[in-house]
Design a protein around this motif. Structure first.
Motif, PDB file in Angstrom:
ATOM      1  N   LEU A 167      -7.336   1.220  -1.929  1.00  0.00           N
ATOM      2  CA  LEU A 167      -6.508   2.411  -1.760  1.00  0.00           C
ATOM      3  C   LEU A 167      -6.964   3.502  -2.748  1.00  0.00           C
ATOM      4  O   LEU A 167      -7.151   4.666  -2.377  1.00  0.00           O
ATOM      5  CB  LEU A 167      -5.041   2.039  -2.021  1.00  0.00           C
ATOM      6  CG  LEU A 167      -4.056   3.181  -1.941  1.00  0.00           C
ATOM      7  CD1 LEU A 167      -3.990   3.708  -0.512  1.00  0.00           C
ATOM      8  CD2 LEU A 167      -2.663   2.725  -2.374  1.00  0.00           C
ATOM      9  N   ASN A 168      -7.162   3.095  -3.979  1.00  0.00           N
ATOM     10  CA  ASN A 168      -7.580   4.075  -4.992  1.00  0.00           C
ATOM     11  C   ASN A 168      -8.904   4.722  -4.627  1.00  0.00           C
ATOM     12  O   ASN A 168      -9.124   5.897  -4.847  1.00  0.00           O
ATOM     13  CB  ASN A 168      -7.709   3.402  -6.351  1.00  0.00           C
ATOM     14  CG  ASN A 168      -6.353   3.050  -6.895  1.00  0.00           C
ATOM     15  OD1 ASN A 168      -5.359   3.647  -6.497  1.00  0.00           O
ATOM     16  ND2 ASN A 168      -6.297   2.074  -7.779  1.00  0.00           N
TER      17      ASN A 168
ATOM     18  N   LEU B  79       0.846  -1.211   0.000  1.00  0.00           N
ATOM     19  CA  LEU B  79       0.000   0.000   0.000  1.00  0.00           C
ATOM     20  C   LEU B  79       0.873   1.250   0.000  1.00  0.00           C
ATOM     21  O   LEU B  79       0.628   2.201  -0.732  1.00  0.00           O
ATOM     22  CB  LEU B  79      -0.924  -0.003   1.223  1.00  0.00           C
ATOM     23  CG  LEU B  79      -2.073  -1.019   1.177  1.00  0.00           C
ATOM     24  CD1 LEU B  79      -2.749  -1.118   2.538  1.00  0.00           C
ATOM     25  CD2 LEU B  79      -3.093  -0.637   0.112  1.00  0.00           C
ATOM     26  N   ARG B  80       1.911   1.226   0.831  1.00  0.00           N
ATOM     27  CA  ARG B  80       2.791   2.411   0.903  1.00  0.00           C
ATOM     28  C   ARG B  80       3.523   2.621  -0.419  1.00  0.00           C
ATOM     29  O   ARG B  80       3.665   3.746  -0.890  1.00  0.00           O
ATOM     30  CB  ARG B  80       3.800   2.246   2.036  1.00  0.00           C
ATOM     31  CG  ARG B  80       3.138   2.244   3.383  1.00  0.00           C
ATOM     32  CD  ARG B  80       4.022   2.817   4.476  1.00  0.00           C
ATOM     33  NE  ARG B  80       3.285   2.816   5.719  1.00  0.00           N
ATOM     34  CZ  ARG B  80       3.277   1.807   6.599  1.00  0.00           C
ATOM     35  NH1 ARG B  80       4.013   0.729   6.364  1.00  0.00           N
ATOM     36  NH2 ARG B  80       2.559   1.876   7.694  1.00  0.00           N
TER      37      ARG B  80
ATOM     38  N   GLU C 225       3.352   5.835  -2.900  1.00  0.00           N
ATOM     39  CA  GLU C 225       4.566   6.518  -3.372  1.00  0.00           C
ATOM     40  C   GLU C 225       4.556   6.599  -4.909  1.00  0.00           C
ATOM     41  O   GLU C 225       4.809   7.657  -5.484  1.00  0.00           O
ATOM     42  CB  GLU C 225       5.760   5.699  -2.886  1.00  0.00           C
ATOM     43  CG  GLU C 225       7.110   6.302  -3.129  1.00  0.00           C
ATOM     44  CD  GLU C 225       8.189   5.252  -2.788  1.00  0.00           C
ATOM     45  OE1 GLU C 225       8.072   4.570  -1.737  1.00  0.00           O
ATOM     46  OE2 GLU C 225       9.130   5.112  -3.591  1.00  0.00           O
ATOM     47  N   ASN C 226       4.194   5.487  -5.556  1.00  0.00           N
ATOM     48  CA  ASN C 226       4.161   5.484  -7.033  1.00  0.00           C
ATOM     49  C   ASN C 226       3.210   6.539  -7.576  1.00  0.00           C
ATOM     50  O   ASN C 226       3.423   7.100  -8.634  1.00  0.00           O
ATOM     51  CB  ASN C 226       3.681   4.130  -7.575  1.00  0.00           C
ATOM     52  CG  ASN C 226       4.697   3.046  -7.349  1.00  0.00           C
ATOM     53  OD1 ASN C 226       5.830   3.323  -6.976  1.00  0.00           O
ATOM     54  ND2 ASN C 226       4.291   1.799  -7.540  1.00  0.00           N
TER      55      ASN C 226
ATOM     56  N   SER D  30      -4.056  -0.231   7.938  1.00  0.00           N
ATOM     57  CA  SER D  30      -4.084  -1.549   8.585  1.00  0.00           C
ATOM     58  C   SER D  30      -5.397  -2.264   8.288  1.00  0.00           C
ATOM     59  O   SER D  30      -5.417  -3.476   8.052  1.00  0.00           O
ATOM     60  CB  SER D  30      -3.960  -1.433  10.103  1.00  0.00           C
ATOM     61  OG  SER D  30      -2.802  -0.753  10.428  1.00  0.00           O
ATOM     62  N   TYR D  31      -6.481  -1.509   8.293  1.00  0.00           N
ATOM     63  CA  TYR D  31      -7.788  -2.107   8.007  1.00  0.00           C
ATOM     64  C   TYR D  31      -7.791  -2.727   6.603  1.00  0.00           C
ATOM     65  O   TYR D  31      -8.219  -3.874   6.417  1.00  0.00           O
ATOM     66  CB  TYR D  31      -8.880  -1.035   8.125  1.00  0.00           C
ATOM     67  CG  TYR D  31     -10.237  -1.495   7.675  1.00  0.00           C
ATOM     68  CD1 TYR D  31     -11.068  -2.223   8.521  1.00  0.00           C
ATOM     69  CD2 TYR D  31     -10.693  -1.215   6.386  1.00  0.00           C
ATOM     70  CE1 TYR D  31     -12.309  -2.663   8.100  1.00  0.00           C
ATOM     71  CE2 TYR D  31     -11.935  -1.643   5.946  1.00  0.00           C
ATOM     72  CZ  TYR D  31     -12.740  -2.372   6.811  1.00  0.00           C
ATOM     73  OH  TYR D  31     -13.952  -2.808   6.383  1.00  0.00           O
ATOM     74  N   ILE D  32      -7.285  -1.976   5.644  1.00  0.00           N
ATOM     75  CA  ILE D  32      -7.268  -2.502   4.268  1.00  0.00           C
ATOM     76  C   ILE D  32      -6.351  -3.728   4.196  1.00  0.00           C
ATOM     77  O   ILE D  32      -6.704  -4.760   3.623  1.00  0.00           O
ATOM     78  CB  ILE D  32      -6.774  -1.436   3.262  1.00  0.00           C
ATOM     79  CG1 ILE D  32      -7.640  -0.183   3.351  1.00  0.00           C
ATOM     80  CG2 ILE D  32      -6.805  -1.973   1.835  1.00  0.00           C
ATOM     81  CD1 ILE D  32      -7.197   0.929   2.426  1.00  0.00           C
ATOM     82  N   ALA D  33      -5.171  -3.605   4.819  1.00  0.00           N
ATOM     83  CA  ALA D  33      -4.208  -4.713   4.755  1.00  0.00           C
ATOM     84  C   ALA D  33      -4.770  -5.970   5.418  1.00  0.00           C
ATOM     85  O   ALA D  33      -4.519  -7.084   4.979  1.00  0.00           O
ATOM     86  CB  ALA D  33      -2.902  -4.299   5.419  1.00  0.00           C
TER      87      ALA D  33
END
Ligand code: ADP
Ligand code: MG
Length: 450
Positions: free
Chosen positions: A321-322, A284-285, A289-290, A304-307
């Motif tokens: 994330l998007n 995710l990080r 960054e990308n 953390s929830y998404i992960a």
């Protein structure tokens, strides 16, 4: 070639790629312009803020489509018209050497080892892939990477291609997929472009590194299978590197011949698994960054929830994330994303539609208007992609907003059975979860139902 021609070719590629829905293309991509192009950068201008966000989300796709036209990687900047005018940059038509127009090796430039996150779930496959890229043909041949969809196989395969192109520029690489291979064989036999079957074989024989994605598509395609088997043997005997991927272990691919499977054993098979929590967080990080997203934008507990909840498939991680990034820019007055805002973004933001005013006919009319089809086409047996797609969406909307039973919906759409309707609705639902842009397209259609 002028900017207009380059962009028009690129738009054709994007439109026909199947990667984005027609309605999305028409609504957000069609009236974009290529305003400037230098050695390293393309400047694309769009009329609305929403389009800017959407094109930015699809930057990788735009870069790879441009790559097909230019045969070189250029980064893209997306601007609103007025932002661009403020920059007051000189705009020049650019001439590109026509020789560069054919993309020959198929390697996607944006999948590299640099932006691949390594964790326990993919450590082995990453290390084996890097070894093949570092010293092609010397370590494991073939290398076979298998695992479920969305776990980075295509990414790794292209990373090998990009690494080799950069570090061994004398070596010839080809990236292809099982389905492309089958199509090429088919086209060669029918004497369609490009060239005869002998030319095709010669092209493959010539490579130093063959990267073949989704080999499972060869299963049951006897002619392609046979040709591949012989090419495979020749390449391995000549110490050329082969890397293959599949969505399952070689022995589980029904319809691949034993003799081919047994050849795979001469190399190394490695699996990729779903990322664990830490790797998911790191992915995710990396994706933030990308996309040049401020690392402070999203609270730690949201990541953390998404992960924790969506790491079965990295595409889902990316999708969520998007969605947050999109939501923070468009709907949230406070751009920062805390847990509460995230939950709001994730909960279905359905458009409020008055059921009493709605009918199957109205849904059909709105959908066919959007897709430029006729009602006849919508209920026909046609499987043409955009017709079938429109049909799936219309059935889904009937289910969602009219709450009709599946068999009743089936009757309305050319006497289709219960299970066909159910699977269409599931397909649309799944895509809504994974693809923010698709979801937006559905929202646009729903707005017309009010
Ligand atoms: P597969 O070919 O296994 O179905 P892909 O390679 O297409 O999966 O990966 C799906 C998406 O997830 C891509 O955008 C890819 O960049 C991303 N992805 C998967 N694994 C990783 C990883 N370890 N690090 C960074 N991105 C990843
Ligand atoms: Mg893949």
């Amino acid at each position: 070639m002028y900017l207009e021609d380059i962009w028009s070719k690129t738009k054709d590629i994007m439109k026909n790629s199947g990667h984005i829905d027609k309605i999305v293309y028409d609504t957000y991509f069609n009236d974009s312009f290529l305003k400037d192009l230098s050695e390293e950068k393309a400047v694309i201008v769009v009329p609305t803020h929403l389009q800017k966000i959407i094109l930015q989300k699809e930057l990788g796709f735009i870069v790879s489509s441009l790559y097909e036209v230019l045969s070189k990687k250029v980064d893209c900047d997306i601007y609103l018209e007025n932002e661009y005018n403020h920059r007051q940059k000189r705009v020049n038509p650019v001439l590109i050497n026509d020789e560069n127009l054919e993309c020959t090796d198929g390697v996607l430039p944006f999948y590299t080892f640099d932006n691949f996150v390594v964790g326990p779930s993919n450590k082995e496959s990453h290390s084996a892939a890097l070894a093949c890229a570092y010293n092609p043909g010397k370590f494991y041949n073939p290398l076979f990477i298998f695992g479920n969809s969305g776990l980075g196989k295509t990414h790794l395969l292209n990373a090998i291609g990009n690494y080799v192109k950069k570090n061994h520029p004398d070596k010839k690489v080809i990236y292809t997929s099982g389905s492309d291979f089958v199509q090429r064989v088919f086209a060669s036999f029918r004497n369609e472009s490009p060239g005869s079957i002998e030319d095709f074989k010669a092209e493959i024989r010539n490579v130093d590194i063959l990267l073949m994605d989704d080999i499972q598509f060869l299963a049951g395609k006897n002619k392609s299978h046979e040709i591949f088997f012989h090419l495979f043997n020749e390449l391995v005997n000549n110490r050329r590197q082969i890397v293959l991927t599949s969505d399952r272990h070689p022995t589980e691919i029904n319809g691949l011949e034993e003799r081919l499977i047994s050849r795979f054993y001469s190399g190394l098979s490695v699996g990729v698994d779903s990322p664990e929590f830490e790797t998911s967080l790191a992915i995710l990080r990396k994706k933030m960054e990308n996309h040049s997203v401020d690392p402070e934008l999203i609270d730690e507990d949201v990541l953390s929830y998404i992960a924790t909840n969506f790491s079965k498939d990295v595409r889902q991680l990316e999708g969520h994330l998007n969605r947050l990034i999109f939501y923070s820019i468009n709907f949230s007055s406070n751009q920062h994303i805390d847990f509460k805002t995230a939950m709001n973004a994730f909960k279905d933001q359905g458009v409020n539609i008055d059921k009493n005013e709605l009918s199957v006919n109205k849904i059909k009319r709105v959908v066919v208007d959007y897709y430029g089809l006729t009602k006849q086409q919508l209920i026909s047996k046609s499987r043409t992609k955009n017709i079938a797609n429109a049909r799936h969406i219309a059935m889904y909307l009937c289910r969602k907003h009219l709450d009709l039973p599946f068999n009743k919906i089936g009757e309305e759409f050319g006497k289709r059975d219960h299970s066909t309707v159910m699977s269409s609705c599931e397909k649309v639902e799944k895509q809504c979860q994974m693809d923010e842009i698709f979801l937006l397209a559905i929202r646009e259609i729903e707005k017309s139902l009010i």
